[in-house]
Design a protein around this motif. Structure first.
Motif, short mmCIF file in Angstrom:
data_model
loop_
_atom_site.label_atom_id
_atom_site.label_comp_id
_atom_site.label_asym_id
_atom_site.label_seq_id
_atom_site.Cartn_x
_atom_site.Cartn_y
_atom_site.Cartn_z
N LEU A 254 0.83 -1.21 0.00
CA LEU A 254 0.00 0.00 0.00
C LEU A 254 0.86 1.25 0.00
O LEU A 254 0.56 2.24 -0.70
N PHE A 255 1.95 1.24 0.77
CA PHE A 255 2.88 2.38 0.76
C PHE A 255 3.42 2.62 -0.65
O PHE A 255 3.51 3.76 -1.10
N ARG A 256 3.78 1.53 -1.35
CA ARG A 256 4.34 1.69 -2.69
C ARG A 256 3.31 2.30 -3.65
O ARG A 256 3.61 3.19 -4.43
N MET A 257 2.07 1.81 -3.58
CA MET A 257 1.01 2.37 -4.42
C MET A 257 0.80 3.85 -4.13
O MET A 257 0.67 4.69 -5.04
N ASN A 258 0.77 4.19 -2.84
CA ASN A 258 0.58 5.59 -2.46
C ASN A 258 1.76 6.45 -2.88
O ASN A 258 1.59 7.62 -3.24
N GLY A 259 2.96 5.86 -2.85
CA GLY A 259 4.16 6.60 -3.23
C GLY A 259 4.11 7.06 -4.67
O GLY A 259 4.43 8.22 -4.98
N PHE A 260 3.70 6.17 -5.57
CA PHE A 260 3.59 6.56 -6.98
C PHE A 260 2.52 7.62 -7.17
O PHE A 260 2.65 8.52 -8.00
N GLN A 261 1.47 7.53 -6.38
CA GLN A 261 0.42 8.53 -6.47
C GLN A 261 0.94 9.89 -6.00
O GLN A 261 0.61 10.93 -6.59
N LEU A 262 1.76 9.91 -4.97
CA LEU A 262 2.34 11.16 -4.48
C LEU A 262 3.33 11.74 -5.48
O LEU A 262 3.48 12.96 -5.59
N LEU A 263 4.04 10.87 -6.22
CA LEU A 263 5.01 11.35 -7.21
C LEU A 263 4.33 11.93 -8.43
O LEU A 263 4.93 12.72 -9.16
N HIS B 212 1.03 18.20 -16.34
CA HIS B 212 0.68 17.14 -15.41
C HIS B 212 1.65 15.97 -15.58
O HIS B 212 2.09 15.67 -16.69
N HIS B 213 1.97 15.31 -14.47
CA HIS B 213 2.86 14.16 -14.49
C HIS B 213 2.16 13.01 -13.78
O HIS B 213 1.68 13.17 -12.65
N LEU B 214 2.08 11.89 -14.45
CA LEU B 214 1.42 10.71 -13.90
C LEU B 214 2.41 9.56 -13.90
O LEU B 214 3.05 9.28 -14.92
N LEU B 215 2.55 8.89 -12.77
CA LEU B 215 3.52 7.81 -12.63
C LEU B 215 2.87 6.65 -11.91
O LEU B 215 2.28 6.82 -10.84
N TYR C 24 4.17 -15.27 -18.81
CA TYR C 24 5.32 -14.65 -18.13
C TYR C 24 4.84 -13.52 -17.22
O TYR C 24 4.29 -12.53 -17.70
N PRO C 25 4.99 -13.65 -15.89
CA PRO C 25 4.58 -12.57 -14.99
C PRO C 25 5.55 -11.40 -15.07
O PRO C 25 6.76 -11.57 -14.94
N SER C 26 5.03 -10.22 -15.32
CA SER C 26 5.89 -9.06 -15.50
C SER C 26 5.22 -7.84 -14.86
O SER C 26 4.27 -7.97 -14.09
N GLU C 27 5.72 -6.67 -15.21
CA GLU C 27 5.12 -5.42 -14.73
C GLU C 27 5.46 -4.31 -15.70
O GLU C 27 6.43 -4.39 -16.46
N ILE C 28 4.66 -3.28 -15.66
CA ILE C 28 4.88 -2.09 -16.48
C ILE C 28 4.92 -0.88 -15.56
O ILE C 28 4.02 -0.69 -14.73
N ALA C 29 5.97 -0.10 -15.69
CA ALA C 29 6.02 1.21 -15.02
C ALA C 29 5.83 2.25 -16.10
O ALA C 29 6.45 2.18 -17.17
N MET C 30 4.96 3.22 -15.86
CA MET C 30 4.65 4.22 -16.87
C MET C 30 4.73 5.61 -16.30
O MET C 30 4.25 5.88 -15.20
N GLN C 31 5.34 6.51 -17.06
CA GLN C 31 5.38 7.93 -16.71
C GLN C 31 4.78 8.71 -17.86
O GLN C 31 5.25 8.64 -19.00
N TRP C 32 3.71 9.45 -17.57
CA TRP C 32 3.06 10.28 -18.59
C TRP C 32 3.22 11.75 -18.20
O TRP C 32 3.00 12.12 -17.04
N SER C 33 3.62 12.57 -19.16
CA SER C 33 3.75 14.00 -18.93
C SER C 33 3.05 14.74 -20.05
O SER C 33 3.24 14.42 -21.23
N GLY C 34 2.22 15.70 -19.70
CA GLY C 34 1.52 16.46 -20.72
C GLY C 34 0.47 17.37 -20.12
O GLY C 34 0.44 17.61 -18.91
N LYS C 35 -0.42 17.87 -20.96
CA LYS C 35 -1.48 18.75 -20.52
C LYS C 35 -2.82 18.04 -20.57
O LYS C 35 -2.98 17.03 -21.25
N ARG C 36 -3.76 18.58 -19.82
CA ARG C 36 -5.12 18.08 -19.89
C ARG C 36 -5.98 19.04 -20.72
O ARG C 36 -5.67 20.23 -20.82
#
Length: 422
Positions: free
Chosen positions: A277-286, A294-297, A307-319
């Motif tokens: 939960l801390f990790r999920m909240n951390g990305f939300q705070l970042l 706007h920056h979304l991570l 194959y079990p994997s994961e995706i980390a995504m960083q989006w930057s732009g305007k709304r």
């Protein structure tokens, strides 16, 4: 691992988002250097990227640094001089701690040096809270960087925020924590409450699902993973059109409920759930807003085939005006852990729906291997009304050499000409 190193670099890049004008609060302490003296007892004071003009009511020396404290924020702010004579850095650190009535120990000294070197504004209460957080940190230097980030984001200096930001940069990925939580819940299954059983049920269903690896299924899995992790569930609660029943099938709200119901219980599952939960909240705070930008991570687990994997995504732009993401102008960076290609980064920049892509991978053969796939990429983008302008392939060494020459976010210097009295 490379993926975790990339995530730590992402966290550090978030620190470079340019800061706005200074907004003083009563009691804030900061370190300023007198740049120039002007007639009529005025001076230019520099604090990192900020500058301001102040009226001096006591004589100060140009080129010297002083500790200042905000004593009034009504009308023209008033600043109290904490050290009347210029001192060495060590003397200045000791002097400030004495002024604030704090002990002259290693943690306090390190924090004060951070305030001085990074030009951070904190009240005495903030400093006391920051010290308590640092004493909980296993790595003092890492803790100091988190305090710096908290100050730049104007985040409260509490344990939840601090631990969340720490968790977002550590080596335990979301996918790893989910696997570890599942194993722990299975061992404790006979003692689980209803919420714990719901979490285990969700994890098991997530674990067995395998779909053929194609574009449609990859998109479906991505959407399912976003819904199942529930990383944006707080926004869903505010949206009356969303089906709130789906929250019962999302990991994050279940974790919140599980921890609330097991406050008096000590177990391995509880500890792992808390870290997740801390990790999920951390990305939300970042994720942040900086003016119109706007920056979304976020980071989500996903299965690519079996194959079990994961995706980390960083989006930057305007709304757009209606609050939706502007898909015409943006930058999206994906960090992927693939079965055969291993750690891979895809940097996609969109300008007026024209797309340029840089793919970072350690394989020198990736460019040749992808040749047959490019027509499908071009066609797929065209179906979505995008046009591909270029695809570049780079290895980590070549990318780092070029990327080091430019900042992802360019710092801007702000200048305040308010009438401040010292």
């Amino acid at each position: 691992m490379v993926m975790q190193a990339v995530m730590r670099a992402l966290l550090q890049n978030q620190e470079n988002i340019p800061q706005g004008s200074i907004h003083f609060r009563n009691g804030q302490v900061f370190y300023g250097v007198i740049q120039r003296l002007f007639p009529n007892q005025h001076a230019e004071i520099k604090m990192g990227v900020h500058k301001l003009i102040a009226r001096l009511e006591v004589p100060l020396a140009a080129g010297k640094g002083y500790w200042l404290q905000v004593t009034s924020n009504e009308g023209a702010p008033r600043l109290k001089l904490l050290n009347s004579n210029p001192m060495s850095n060590n003397e200045s650190t000791t002097n400030l701690l004495q002024q604030l009535g704090l002990s002259n120990d290693k943690v306090n000294q390190s924090l004060v040096r951070l305030l001085m070197n990074e030009h951070i504004f904190l009240t005495k209460e903030d400093i006391v809270n920051a010290v308590q957080l640092l004493k909980q940190s296993q790595n003092l230097e890492e803790g100091l960087q988190i305090i710096k980030l908290m100050s730049q984001r104007n985040l409260p200096y509490n344990e939840g925020v601090f631990k969340s930001l720490i968790a977002s940069g550590n080596n335990d990925s979301t996918e790893h924590l989910l696997k570890t939580l599942q194993a722990s819940l299975i061992l404790e299954e006979n003692q689980l409450d209803s919420t714990g059983k719901e979490i285990l049920k969700l994890l098991k269903s997530w674990d067995v699902e395998i779909l053929p690896n194609n574009r449609e299924n990859a998109l479906l899995l991505l959407k399912q993973s976003l819904q199942r992790t529930g990383i944006f569930y707080e926004n869903t609660l505010l949206d009356s059109e969303q089906n709130h029943e789906l929250l019962k099938e999302s990991m994050k709200p279940l974790l919140v409920q599980f921890l609330q119901e097991s406050q008096s219980i000590q177990s391995e599952s509880k500890s792992i759930a808390e870290q997740l939960l801390f990790r999920m909240n951390g990305f939300q705070l970042l994720s942040s807003e900086n003016g119109p930008i706007h920056h979304l991570l976020y980071e989500i687990p996903i299965k690519l085939g079996d194959y079990p994997s994961e995706i980390a995504m960083q989006w930057s732009g305007k709304r757009t005006e209606d609050g939706k993401i502007n898909s015409d102008f943006c930058r999206i960076i994906f960090y992927l852990d693939l079965e055969h290609l291993k750690e891979t980064m895809v940097d996609m920049q969109v300008q007026n729906r024209i797309v340029s892509v840089t793919i970072l991978n350690s394989s020198e053969e990736l460019k040749n291997l992808s040749t047959d796939m490019l027509p499908a990429v071009i066609s797929g983008l065209k179906e979505l009304d995008y046009r591909l302008s270029s695809i570049n392939f780079k290895t980590p060494d070549n990318y780092n050499k070029q990327d080091s020459k430019k900042n992802r976010y360019h710092s801007k210097q702000s200048y305040n000409g308010v009438d401040i009295r010292i």
